[in-house]
Scaffold this motif. Sequence first.
Motif, PDB file in Angstrom:
ATOM      1  N   ARG A  66       0.835  -1.194   0.000  1.00 49.68           N
ATOM      2  CA  ARG A  66       0.000   0.000   0.000  1.00 49.68           C
ATOM      3  C   ARG A  66       0.874   1.250   0.000  1.00 49.68           C
ATOM      4  O   ARG A  66       2.039   1.201   0.365  1.00 49.68           O
ATOM      5  CB  ARG A  66      -0.886   0.042   1.261  1.00 49.68           C
ATOM      6  N   CYS A  67       0.251   2.361  -0.354  1.00 46.37           N
ATOM      7  CA  CYS A  67       0.922   3.656  -0.283  1.00 46.37           C
ATOM      8  C   CYS A  67       1.258   3.951   1.189  1.00 46.37           C
ATOM      9  O   CYS A  67       0.376   3.926   2.037  1.00 46.37           O
ATOM     10  CB  CYS A  67      -0.014   4.734  -0.829  1.00 46.37           C
ATOM     11  N   PRO A  68       2.532   4.219   1.481  1.00 44.65           N
ATOM     12  CA  PRO A  68       2.887   4.482   2.881  1.00 44.65           C
ATOM     13  C   PRO A  68       2.321   5.807   3.399  1.00 44.65           C
ATOM     14  O   PRO A  68       2.234   6.011   4.604  1.00 44.65           O
ATOM     15  CB  PRO A  68       4.420   4.512   2.860  1.00 44.65           C
ATOM     16  N   LYS A  69       1.924   6.685   2.503  1.00 47.46           N
ATOM     17  CA  LYS A  69       1.401   7.975   2.942  1.00 47.46           C
ATOM     18  C   LYS A  69      -0.066   7.885   3.342  1.00 47.46           C
ATOM     19  O   LYS A  69      -0.469   8.339   4.401  1.00 47.46           O
ATOM     20  CB  LYS A  69       1.546   9.014   1.819  1.00 47.46           C
ATOM     21  N   CYS A  70      -0.891   7.283   2.462  1.00 47.55           N
ATOM     22  CA  CYS A  70      -2.338   7.313   2.701  1.00 47.55           C
ATOM     23  C   CYS A  70      -2.949   5.921   2.755  1.00 47.55           C
ATOM     24  O   CYS A  70      -4.146   5.779   2.923  1.00 47.55           O
ATOM     25  CB  CYS A  70      -3.027   8.151   1.627  1.00 47.55           C
ATOM     26  N   ARG A  71      -2.128   4.897   2.587  1.00 51.03           N
ATOM     27  CA  ARG A  71      -2.562   3.491   2.611  1.00 51.03           C
ATOM     28  C   ARG A  71      -3.492   3.118   1.458  1.00 51.03           C
ATOM     29  O   ARG A  71      -4.219   2.128   1.520  1.00 51.03           O
ATOM     30  CB  ARG A  71      -3.223   3.136   3.948  1.00 51.03           C
ATOM     31  N   GLY A  72      -3.470   3.917   0.422  1.00 46.80           N
ATOM     32  CA  GLY A  72      -4.255   3.599  -0.769  1.00 46.80           C
ATOM     33  C   GLY A  72      -3.653   2.422  -1.520  1.00 46.80           C
ATOM     34  O   GLY A  72      -2.481   2.088  -1.342  1.00 46.80           O
ATOM     35  N   HIS A  73      -4.478   1.792  -2.364  1.00 48.60           N
ATOM     36  CA  HIS A  73      -3.972   0.711  -3.220  1.00 48.60           C
ATOM     37  C   HIS A  73      -3.001   1.276  -4.248  1.00 48.60           C
ATOM     38  O   HIS A  73      -3.031   2.460  -4.550  1.00 48.60           O
ATOM     39  CB  HIS A  73      -5.143   0.028  -3.942  1.00 48.60           C
ATOM     40  N   LYS A 113       1.820   3.517  -8.568  1.00 47.02           N
ATOM     41  CA  LYS A 113       1.142   4.792  -8.364  1.00 47.02           C
ATOM     42  C   LYS A 113      -0.017   4.581  -7.404  1.00 47.02           C
ATOM     43  O   LYS A 113      -0.802   3.625  -7.556  1.00 47.02           O
ATOM     44  CB  LYS A 113       0.633   5.301  -9.707  1.00 47.02           C
ATOM     45  N   CYS A 114      -0.132   5.465  -6.422  1.00 46.54           N
ATOM     46  CA  CYS A 114      -1.227   5.355  -5.459  1.00 46.54           C
ATOM     47  C   CYS A 114      -2.518   5.800  -6.132  1.00 46.54           C
ATOM     48  O   CYS A 114      -2.582   6.894  -6.693  1.00 46.54           O
ATOM     49  CB  CYS A 114      -0.940   6.225  -4.242  1.00 46.54           C
ATOM     50  N   VAL A 115      -3.547   4.959  -6.076  1.00 47.90           N
ATOM     51  CA  VAL A 115      -4.806   5.301  -6.743  1.00 47.90           C
ATOM     52  C   VAL A 115      -5.562   6.382  -5.967  1.00 47.90           C
ATOM     53  O   VAL A 115      -6.487   6.993  -6.488  1.00 47.90           O
ATOM     54  CB  VAL A 115      -5.707   4.057  -6.943  1.00 47.90           C
ATOM     55  N   LYS A 116      -5.156   6.617  -4.721  1.00 47.79           N
ATOM     56  CA  LYS A 116      -5.865   7.591  -3.889  1.00 47.79           C
ATOM     57  C   LYS A 116      -5.195   8.963  -3.924  1.00 47.79           C
ATOM     58  O   LYS A 116      -5.846   9.972  -4.149  1.00 47.79           O
ATOM     59  CB  LYS A 116      -5.883   7.075  -2.452  1.00 47.79           C
ATOM     60  N   CYS A 117      -3.876   9.000  -3.711  1.00 50.20           N
ATOM     61  CA  CYS A 117      -3.203  10.308  -3.601  1.00 50.20           C
ATOM     62  C   CYS A 117      -2.246  10.587  -4.762  1.00 50.20           C
ATOM     63  O   CYS A 117      -1.585  11.625  -4.786  1.00 50.20           O
ATOM     64  CB  CYS A 117      -2.472  10.437  -2.273  1.00 50.20           C
ATOM     65  N   ASP A 118      -2.168   9.638  -5.712  1.00 52.31           N
ATOM     66  CA  ASP A 118      -1.344   9.846  -6.915  1.00 52.31           C
ATOM     67  C   ASP A 118       0.155   9.794  -6.702  1.00 52.31           C
ATOM     68  O   ASP A 118       0.928   9.964  -7.640  1.00 52.31           O
ATOM     69  CB  ASP A 118      -1.665  11.194  -7.604  1.00 52.31           C
TER      70      ASP A 118
HETATM   71 ZN    ZN Z   1      -1.386   7.445  -1.350  1.00 53.95          ZN
END
Ligand code: ZN
Length: 337
Positions: free
Chosen positions: A10-17, A36-41
């Motif tokens: 997961r994205c370490p910043k926002c835990r997005g996929h 690429k984080c699908v939540k925060c890009d």
């Molecule tokens: Zn993210």
Amino acid sequence: MRSSALEYLRCPKCRGHLSIHHTTMRNGDIRSGTMKCVKCDKQYPVILGRPALLPNAAVNTWQAPVDEVLGVPSGTPVNGLLSMNRLKEIGIDRAIEQFRNRSTNTKAVESDPNAVTKELLGKARYLDSGEWFKHNGRAERLLTFPAEGGVNFDIFKEFMNAVQKRESEHLIDLLSGGGYGVTHQAFQNIKLKRIAAVERDLKCLWNIQYRFKHIGRSSISEAIGGDVRRLPIASECFDTAMTLQGLVELYGISGFLKETYRIIKPAGYYVALYSEDPVTFDILPVSDFRRFAVETDLYAGHEQFISTAEKVGFRVISTEAFEATRGIKRITVFRKL
Ligand SMILES: [Zn+2]
């Protein structure tokens, strides 16, 4: 890196996929690409097969925890073992004061996936090829499975067995270093179906993965670049977490324990081997360092560690002390309840 790792990365910043782009493949492995984080890009690179998911800061720096606490600029050489000399020179009281007054609005440097330096890539190629192991007797010391001996070998075996006894299928090793512990566990514990090793020093990743390959377990194992205080891992997806030493090299013990607790499944375990007392290399009295460490969230010894772990929700299942060549070591099994 296998694409199946994206199930739990997961994205370490926002835990997005994470989605993956611009990949090159070799034998079913992703050799390069951009996650690429699908939540925060936010984007993270795959460098020579290894995912580098660091939340911020440059991609290949390590700082002594004392220096991190004191706000010493990144890249400043360590002063003495783990910068203990710097702490001694400043003095404990002044250092605590410096910590309390340090500027909290220092902006973290964002990692840029294109900022993978030529130097790091060069090192990565060398390590990935296994050439590093061919010199200075490293293969004999580091690629002998099962391990045959060494300093405090009995304690190491005790720890390996404590991890294996959890009968887990999914294991994550945190603060992996060169991966000695996790690869020996992967070798002896044939029940494991998924293994992840998280280490912040990216240079270690190719060594760890080479070891997995050496024992024939690279298809279920991933060496991952990540910060244990902000793990790039989905919640509740590993049965057991382990750390072999390493705590003394970490600033942010409480954040680390919170993250460890988060990624373990309910009723899962965390097994740790660590020094009873904080390590000061006789540069400072242990009691002085402990006072500093408690204040600044560095490793402050067994009792403090247990109490911090209990605060985040762990329960101690067992804890045992062992006489080692340099002071007492401890193996503690925690459970997530
Ligand atoms: Zn993210």
